[in-house]
Design a protein around this motif. Structure first.
Motif, short mmCIF file in Angstrom:
data_model
loop_
_atom_site.label_atom_id
_atom_site.label_comp_id
_atom_site.label_asym_id
_atom_site.label_seq_id
_atom_site.Cartn_x
_atom_site.Cartn_y
_atom_site.Cartn_z
N THR A 238 -1.82 2.62 10.60
CA THR A 238 -2.70 2.15 11.70
C THR A 238 -2.20 2.43 12.97
O THR A 238 -0.88 2.43 13.31
N ASP B 250 -4.86 -2.31 -0.43
CA ASP B 250 -6.05 -1.44 0.24
C ASP B 250 -6.01 -1.01 1.56
O ASP B 250 -7.00 -0.72 2.31
N SER B 251 -4.98 -1.59 2.29
CA SER B 251 -4.77 -1.40 3.71
C SER B 251 -4.48 0.07 3.95
O SER B 251 -4.20 0.89 3.05
N THR C 165 0.72 -4.58 9.45
CA THR C 165 -0.50 -4.46 10.39
C THR C 165 -0.09 -5.39 11.63
O THR C 165 0.53 -6.38 11.40
N SER D 175 -2.79 3.56 5.30
CA SER D 175 -1.16 3.78 5.04
C SER D 175 -0.66 3.76 6.48
O SER D 175 0.50 3.31 6.91
N ASN E 246 0.69 -5.91 4.76
CA ASN E 246 -0.17 -4.78 4.40
C ASN E 246 -0.69 -5.38 2.88
O ASN E 246 0.18 -5.90 2.12
N SER E 247 -2.05 -5.30 2.44
CA SER E 247 -2.51 -5.32 1.30
C SER E 247 -2.42 -4.23 0.41
O SER E 247 -2.27 -3.04 1.07
N ASN F 285 0.93 -1.23 0.05
CA ASN F 285 -0.04 0.01 0.00
C ASN F 285 0.79 1.25 -0.01
O ASN F 285 0.33 2.25 0.53
#
Length: 371
Positions: free
Chosen positions: A287, A282-283, A270, A285, A279-280, A30
């Motif tokens: 968290t 669409d995660s 994550t 940026s 992360n994927s 991401n």
């Protein structure tokens, strides 16, 4: 096997994807979200620059100064409503504090109130000049120039020539955000936050509650105060202590002095408190990381974490990752994890080990932790 022809190479080249896989460069999936966030901030800053006349700051025009500087003055007035920071009476802390942590908090509160009142005096003088009740001085002129020429740094620095952000006089008091409006917001938020720390310290329950180090002007100094107090509790030297962390709910039961650290933010991966995951695309940026318990422990005490299983993760003071707060060490269950973890942010810069159990099902190479 037949040798490849030129047409085969051309076919391979034409079949290459338009966008490179971030994994090739050791970046999270991401990463484009982080890039878009940075670029959008720069564009907004440049749009603000285009709204200002370059000649406005060099000469005094009461009407134009009023139009351009009123947002700053109004924001400062709004931030201080009901805060009672400008009227607060503070004395220089004595050296008779019962503990290093309490001494630090007293000094931190004195410092932030002094800075708030200094900034208020400078803005009050600027307001009086704009209203025509005070003559323009060199100091007020310099302050107005800094606030009027809010040019962005970074990639646009060469184009616009020079940087003018938060007044240098303010930055000497506290090295905060470069944007004046963000500086004022951050300063008041820390003044209110430190005031709450003072109340908890006076009640004797400061370390019993979760603490957000972004409330402080000097978070690294607080960790040193925690280290000094721990050294007194164990009757040992500060050099004989190592920084230990735990993400478990039980904390660090063997520690005589520990702190629950909240408000940490993670970029590049994550983390749910037990597993660090990729992360994927669409995660988010950034968290929020779980609460972490930290402590200083004597080197000679047995440690349940094997050092060869630890991952050192940097802790920064902001998402800009320009100032390193502290490197934290986390336990890793697989190799190649360090490159992808970018850092933890505490909304300043240290470099200590932080230990946490991480269960990965596959290698993680692009993560980053910060407060």
């Amino acid at each position: 096997m037949d040798p490849m022809r030129v047409e085969d190479y051309i076919g391979l080249i034409r079949n290459l994807p338009d966008e490179d896989d971030p994994a090739y460069f050791g970046l999270p999936a991401n990463i484009e979200r982080s890039w878009q966030r940075i670029v959008s901030s720069q564009v907004i800053s440049q749009l603000k620059v285009l709204m200002r006349s370059p000649e406005l700051a060099s000469r005094f025009d009461r009407e134009k100064w009023h139009a351009q500087l009123s947002p700053v003055l109004n924001l400062w007035k709004k931030l201080n409503q009901g805060a009672n920071l400008i009227q607060a009476k503070v004395a220089i802390p004595s050296s008779s504090a019962e503990s290093p942590i309490k001494a630090f908090i007293q000094l931190e509160y004195y410092s932030v109130i002094s800075i708030v009142q200094t900034v208020h005096r400078s803005l009050a003088q600027l307001s009086k000049v704009i209203r025509g009740t005070l003559l323009l001085s060199a100091g007020v002129q310099k302050l107005a120039e800094s606030l009027l020429r809010q040019e962005a740094a970074g990639t646009f620095e060469i184009v616009f020539g020079g940087i003018s952000q938060t007044p240098s006089g303010w930055q000497k008091l506290w090295d905060g955000p470069e944007d004046p409006l963000q500086y004022l917001r951050s300063l008041i938020r820390r003044a209110l936050g430190i005031g709450k720390w003072v109340g908890k310290s006076d009640q004797g329950n400061l370390l019993r509650e979760a603490l957000d180090l972004s409330d402080l002007l000097h978070p690294a100094t607080f960790l040193n105060a925690l280290r000094q107090q721990t050294a007194r509790e164990y009757g040992t030297s500060m050099d004989n202590l190592v920084f230990v962390t735990s993400w478990s709910r039980g904390g660090i039961p063997d520690a005589k002095v520990s702190m629950k650290w909240s408000g940490l933010q993670l970029e590049g991966a994550t983390f749910d408190g037990s597993r660090l995951m990729h992360n994927s695309h669409d995660s988010p940026s950034i968290t929020v990381a779980p609460m972490c318990t930290v402590a200083w422990m004597p080197k000679n005490l047995p440690n349940r974490v094997y050092h060869e299983e630890l991952l050192s993760v940097p802790v920064y003071s902001s998402s800009d990752r320009e100032q390193l707060s502290e490197p934290m060490k986390s336990s890793k269950s697989s190799s190649g994890m360090c490159r992808e973890v970018s850092g933890l942010f505490t909304p300043k810069e240290f470099t200590f080990p932080c230990y946490c159990k991480l269960g990965l099902q596959e290698p993680l190479e692009r993560a980053c932790v910060a407060p």
